[in-house]
Design an enzyme around this catalytic site. Structure first.
Site, PDB file in Angstrom:
ATOM      1  N   LYS A  36       0.839  -1.199   0.000  1.00 32.15           N
ATOM      2  CA  LYS A  36       0.000   0.000   0.000  1.00 32.15           C
ATOM      3  C   LYS A  36       0.878   1.255   0.000  1.00 32.15           C
ATOM      4  CE  LYS A  36      -2.452   1.659   3.660  1.00 32.15           C
ATOM      5  NZ  LYS A  36      -2.293   3.126   3.697  1.00 32.15           N
ATOM      6  N   ASP A  63      -3.415   4.252  -2.116  1.00 31.84           N
ATOM      7  CA  ASP A  63      -4.370   4.732  -1.105  1.00 31.84           C
ATOM      8  C   ASP A  63      -4.352   6.260  -1.083  1.00 31.84           C
ATOM      9  OD1 ASP A  63      -5.939   5.016   1.171  1.00 31.84           O
ATOM     10  OD2 ASP A  63      -4.350   4.440   2.557  1.00 31.84           O
ATOM     11  N   LYS A  65      -7.299   8.063  -1.623  1.00 38.24           N
ATOM     12  CA  LYS A  65      -8.637   8.497  -1.165  1.00 38.24           C
ATOM     13  C   LYS A  65      -9.163   9.683  -1.982  1.00 38.24           C
ATOM     14  CE  LYS A  65      -7.913   6.878   3.584  1.00 38.24           C
ATOM     15  NZ  LYS A  65      -6.478   6.515   3.602  1.00 38.24           N
ATOM     16  N   ASP A  68     -13.512  14.477  -5.041  1.00 35.33           N
ATOM     17  CA  ASP A  68     -13.606  15.757  -5.752  1.00 35.33           C
ATOM     18  C   ASP A  68     -14.840  15.674  -6.641  1.00 35.33           C
ATOM     19  OD1 ASP A  68     -12.892  18.237  -7.086  1.00 35.33           O
ATOM     20  OD2 ASP A  68     -10.818  17.840  -6.519  1.00 35.33           O
ATOM     21  N   THR A 127     -11.668   5.501  10.547  1.00 38.42           N
ATOM     22  CA  THR A 127     -11.620   4.928  11.900  1.00 38.42           C
ATOM     23  C   THR A 127     -11.274   5.984  12.959  1.00 38.42           C
ATOM     24  OG1 THR A 127      -9.414   4.186  11.313  1.00 38.42           O
ATOM     25  CG2 THR A 127     -11.128   2.524  11.329  1.00 38.42           C
ATOM     26  N   ARG A 219       2.925  -0.999  10.877  1.00 35.74           N
ATOM     27  CA  ARG A 219       4.003  -1.036  11.868  1.00 35.74           C
ATOM     28  C   ARG A 219       4.316  -2.398  12.486  1.00 35.74           C
ATOM     29  NH1 ARG A 219       1.441   4.151  14.554  1.00 35.74           N
ATOM     30  NH2 ARG A 219      -0.329   3.051  13.653  1.00 35.74           N
TER      31      ARG A 219
HETATM   32  O1  C5P Z   1       0.884   0.776  11.121  1.00 40.78           O
HETATM   33  P1  C5P Z   1      -0.549   0.396  10.993  1.00 40.78           P
HETATM   34  O2  C5P Z   1      -0.770  -1.101  10.918  1.00 40.78           O
HETATM   35  O3  C5P Z   1      -1.439   1.052  12.032  1.00 40.78           O
HETATM   36  O4  C5P Z   1      -0.974   0.987   9.566  1.00 40.78           O
HETATM   37  C1  C5P Z   1      -2.299   0.937   9.102  1.00 40.78           C
HETATM   38  C2  C5P Z   1      -2.382   1.590   7.754  1.00 40.78           C
HETATM   39  O5  C5P Z   1      -3.752   1.614   7.364  1.00 40.78           O
HETATM   40  C3  C5P Z   1      -1.901   3.041   7.720  1.00 40.78           C
HETATM   41  O6  C5P Z   1      -1.333   3.270   6.423  1.00 40.78           O
HETATM   42  C4  C5P Z   1      -3.156   3.843   7.883  1.00 40.78           C
HETATM   43  O7  C5P Z   1      -3.090   5.108   7.267  1.00 40.78           O
HETATM   44  C5  C5P Z   1      -4.161   2.955   7.138  1.00 40.78           C
HETATM   45  N1  C5P Z   1      -5.548   3.162   7.536  1.00 40.78           N
HETATM   46  C6  C5P Z   1      -6.003   3.029   8.838  1.00 40.78           C
HETATM   47  N2  C5P Z   1      -7.320   3.269   9.128  1.00 40.78           N
HETATM   48  C7  C5P Z   1      -8.164   3.631   8.153  1.00 40.78           C
HETATM   49  C8  C5P Z   1      -7.726   3.749   6.841  1.00 40.78           C
HETATM   50  C9  C5P Z   1      -6.393   3.515   6.567  1.00 40.78           C
HETATM   51  O8  C5P Z   1      -5.247   2.674   9.725  1.00 40.78           O
HETATM   52  N3  C5P Z   1      -9.428   3.826   8.415  1.00 40.78           N
END
Ligand code: C5P
Length: 244
Positions: A36, A63, A65, A68, A127, A219
């Site tokens: 991603k 990603d 998003k 527009d 979220t 992460r």
């Molecule tokens: O590091 P981590 O596992 O928290 O990363 C989650 C990824 O998913 C990040 O790139 C974050 O921006 C993305 N994301 C999220 N919640 C959302 C949409 C995207 O955590 N609702």
């Protein structure tokens, strides 16, 4: 289509540079399904980063998003499709005309240039938005789950392949949108990993069991001392979930 656990795992490349991304892609390419690229990496390095990941054999979920007016999103969707991405997303809050325009543009681009058809995915309620923000700041009354399902049905009706949704909404979405609708779920944390700033987490096994099609993990893998081992463990946990 039956996907393996590995194919369902999307790694969030939340880094600034092509160099950092390439290190992760070359180490993880055999262990995961998709990479991603979000606004951090894309705004830093541009479309070249997508081509570099693809040249290493990786599929890309872009990603960005998009949100527009329909014409602008349609033009952007054509460009992303031309890049050959595996998946990209648009905000469902942009409305059905905007979503339809994205899909139409991708279909046209595929027909004209023979690019592969990307999955077009809808972003529903982020979220980071809670009930109070949804009501008081954004002005939408009703529950979060209700709104997520409403927007997912609008996305489905507009020709999108699926939505991004938190673990909390997977079951309701699966029930409302059927078995073939794609549900991409971030907020996934194995029991052995730090939760970081994610709030409503599920383990990889639980998320797959609940009906998620793809899991986005950042992460817990990219920040692990051994990312390859972390990815392997997560895929094994997903395999457990798929057996249930
Ligand atoms: O590091 P981590 O596992 O928290 O990363 C989650 C990824 O998913 C990040 O790139 C974050 O921006 C993305 N994301 C999220 N919640 C959302 C949409 C995207 O955590 N609702």
């Amino acid at each position: 289509m039956v996907l393996s656990a590995k194919e369902r795992l999307i790694i969030a490349l939340d880094v600034d540079t092509v160099g950092e991304a390439e290190i992760l892609v070359s180490r993880l390419q055999d262990r995961v399904g998709v990479f991603k690229v979000g606004m951090q990496l894309f705004n830093s390095e541009g479309p070249e980063v997508v081509r570099r990941i693809q040249s290493l054999g990786g599929k890309v979920f872009l990603d960005l998003k998009l949100h527009d007016i329909p014409n602008t999103v349609g033009q952007a969707a054509a460009v992303l499709t031309r890049l050959g991405v595996f998946m990209y997303n648009v905000h469902t809050a942009g409305g059905s005309e905007m979503m339809k325009k994205a899909v139409e543009s991708s279909v046209r681009e595929v027909g004209d240039r023979g690019a592969p058809m990307p999955f077009v995915i809808g972003v529903t309620v982020l979220t980071s938005i809670n009930q109070a923000i949804l009501e008081k700041e954004i002005g939408i009354s009703g529950g979060i789950e209700e709104q997520v399902v409403k927007w997912a049905l609008l996305a489905k009706g507009s020709g999108l392949s699926g939505v991004v949704a938190s673990p909390r909404e997977i079951r309701a979405l699966r029930e409302a949108c059927g078995p073939d609708f794609i549900i991409v779920t971030p907020g996934v944390r194995p029991a052995w990993a730090a939760v970081n700033d994610q709030k409503r987490v599920m383990t990889p096994k639980e998320a797959v069991e609940a009906g998620a099609s793809y899991l986005v993990v950042g992460r817990p893998i990219t920040g692990a001392a051994d990312p390859v081992e972390a990815a392997k463990r997560i895929v094994e946990e997903m395999e457990e979930g798929l057996k249930c």
